[in-house]
Design an enzyme around this catalytic site. Structure first.
Site, PDB file in Angstrom:
ATOM      1  N   ASP A 102      27.045 -87.150  83.851  1.00  0.00           N
ATOM      2  CA  ASP A 102      28.976 -86.356  83.766  1.00  0.00           C
ATOM      3  C   ASP A 102      29.774 -86.252  83.549  1.00  0.00           C
ATOM      4  OD1 ASP A 102      29.749 -89.436  83.248  1.00  0.00           O
ATOM      5  OD2 ASP A 102      31.278 -89.722  84.815  1.00  0.00           O
TER       6      ASP A 102
ATOM      7  N   ASP B 144      25.327 -86.177  72.449  1.00  0.00           N
ATOM      8  CA  ASP B 144      24.679 -86.911  71.997  1.00  0.00           C
ATOM      9  C   ASP B 144      23.377 -87.923  73.378  1.00  0.00           C
ATOM     10  OD1 ASP B 144      26.259 -88.120  74.167  1.00  0.00           O
ATOM     11  OD2 ASP B 144      27.991 -89.908  72.322  1.00  0.00           O
TER      12      ASP B 144
ATOM     13  N   CYS C  90      27.689 -93.826  73.540  1.00  0.00           N
ATOM     14  CA  CYS C  90      28.738 -93.990  74.196  1.00  0.00           C
ATOM     15  C   CYS C  90      29.792 -94.773  73.804  1.00  0.00           C
ATOM     16  CB  CYS C  90      28.544 -93.384  75.351  1.00  0.00           C
ATOM     17  SG  CYS C  90      27.292 -92.300  76.150  1.00  0.00           S
TER      18      CYS C  90
END
Length: 359
Positions: A223, A229, A349
């Site tokens: 999203d 990454d 993240c």
């Protein structure tokens, strides 16, 4: 403290020594609707691995939030002597994208070899969510509390919006990113009106990117609209891993093939080719009929170990084996991430490295 103009910056590679890792303790249940309960325990396991080799700096919203986090960290066996809490309220816990991005600059004193600076990029919740104001302020709070100099990243007189998950560097001037994330002007546009040359100029000025290697699209289910990454990562100065999908009917098959072709044509500053190591994709993972961005490329390189998300998938073992052959100076460890990825992100993240200070 702020600098009026940036000097020559260098963003160290993630495998270079860290002083600390920053994380934001989870609290926003809307990121894991119906599945929040196990998430703090995954964070606890990550903290246990990270504190074996470096400090852990944890963002919490309140004393009560800290108390809950500390209880889990203690029960998880994390190194409490290496953990420091900061009462900086956040909207979400994805510290890679909203936390401080550190770069080196020439030192003010000849007695030190380098000096860390926070490059203050703007954060707008991936140009997707309305609640981002607390997250956007985190770099300034860290700079003020910890005494780091800070420079405001601007391009053509405008604040530069950039998330840490949208870039990956080799520490020697090469930077990976995607056109889908940084150049799409219609969907989740970070810097509308800025073109490729202007974006490259900003990356060169503030992160020392002498060359920007542009890939195309990111993976299905992401999203963020194309974060690098989840897709492709440097594992050494001249080597990258690139996700590979073998099923031609999968939505990732063609974009990943196209990205491989781009990497094959890329050259580093010394004219050499990249070594491209394929990294398998897990089988598509869904929750509530939504495809999730499950990817082994979302690993985090800490001082003590490389932490790799795993998904109860037959390819878990293969991915860990590939990365073990590439990172021979520290163990490669799997972290169960089936619950975590429902938040549409995993290990990389939620972490942000702080490089070690110069001597």
């Amino acid at each position: 403290m702020s600098l009026d103009e940036p000097l020559s910056f260098r963003m160290p590679a993630e495998w270079e020594p860290h002083e600390a890792t920053w994380i934001g303790w989870p609290h926003n249940r809307s990121d894991w609707p119906g599945k929040f309960a196990p998430i703090p325990w995954v964070y606890g396991e990550i903290a246990r691995k990270v504190t074996c080799g470096e400090n852990l700096r944890v963002l919490v919203n309140s004393p009560a939030h800290q108390k809950r986090a500390a209880s889990i960290l203690k029960r998880a066996g994390a190194g409490l002597s290496r953990i420091e809490f900061f009462h900086f309220p956040t909207n979400r816990g994805w510290t890679r994208d909203s936390g401080p991005i550190f770069a080196e600059r020439p030192p003010a004193s000849p007695s030190v070899s380098r000096e860390l600076t926070i490059v203050r990029f703007q954060f707008n919740a991936w140009a997707k969510y309305p609640d981002w104001q607390l997250d956007n302020f985190i770099p300034e709070l860290v700079a003020a509390r910890c005494g780091y100099p800070m420079v405001r990243a601007q391009v053509d007189g405008r604040d530069f919006v950039l998330e840490g998950g949208s870039i990956d560097v080799n520490g020697e001037g090469a930077l990976l990113t995607t056109e889908e994330c940084l150049l799409d002007a219609a969907i989740q546009a970070r810097n509308p009106g800025l073109g490729k040359c202007q974006i490259e100029a900003g990356l060169r000025k503030y992160l020392g990117a002498r060359q920007v290697i542009w890939l195309g699209r990111g993976i299905a289910g992401d999203d963020t609209h194309g974060h690098i990454d989840d897709l492709c990562r440097f594992t050494s100065r001249h080597t990258v891993v690139l996700c590979q999908e073998d099923n031609p009917n999968d939505a990732n098959y063609r974009p990943l093939q196209e990205n491989r072709e781009r990497l094959q044509g890329a050259r580093l500053a010394d004219g050499s080719k990249l070594e491209i190591v394929p990294l398998p994709m897990p089988a598509p993972l869904y929750f509530n009929r939504q495809r999730l961005p499950a990817s082994y490329a979302n690993f985090y390189i800490s001082n003590a170990a490389v932490l790799v998300p795993t998904f109860n998938d037959p390819h878990d073992r293969e991915a860990l084996g590939i990365l073990s052959e590439l990172f021979t100076d520290r163990p490669v460890t799997g972290i169960h991430a089936v619950d975590l990825v429902w938040g549409l992100g995993t290990l990389h993240c939620l972490t942000q490295q702080q490089p070690g200070a110069g001597d």
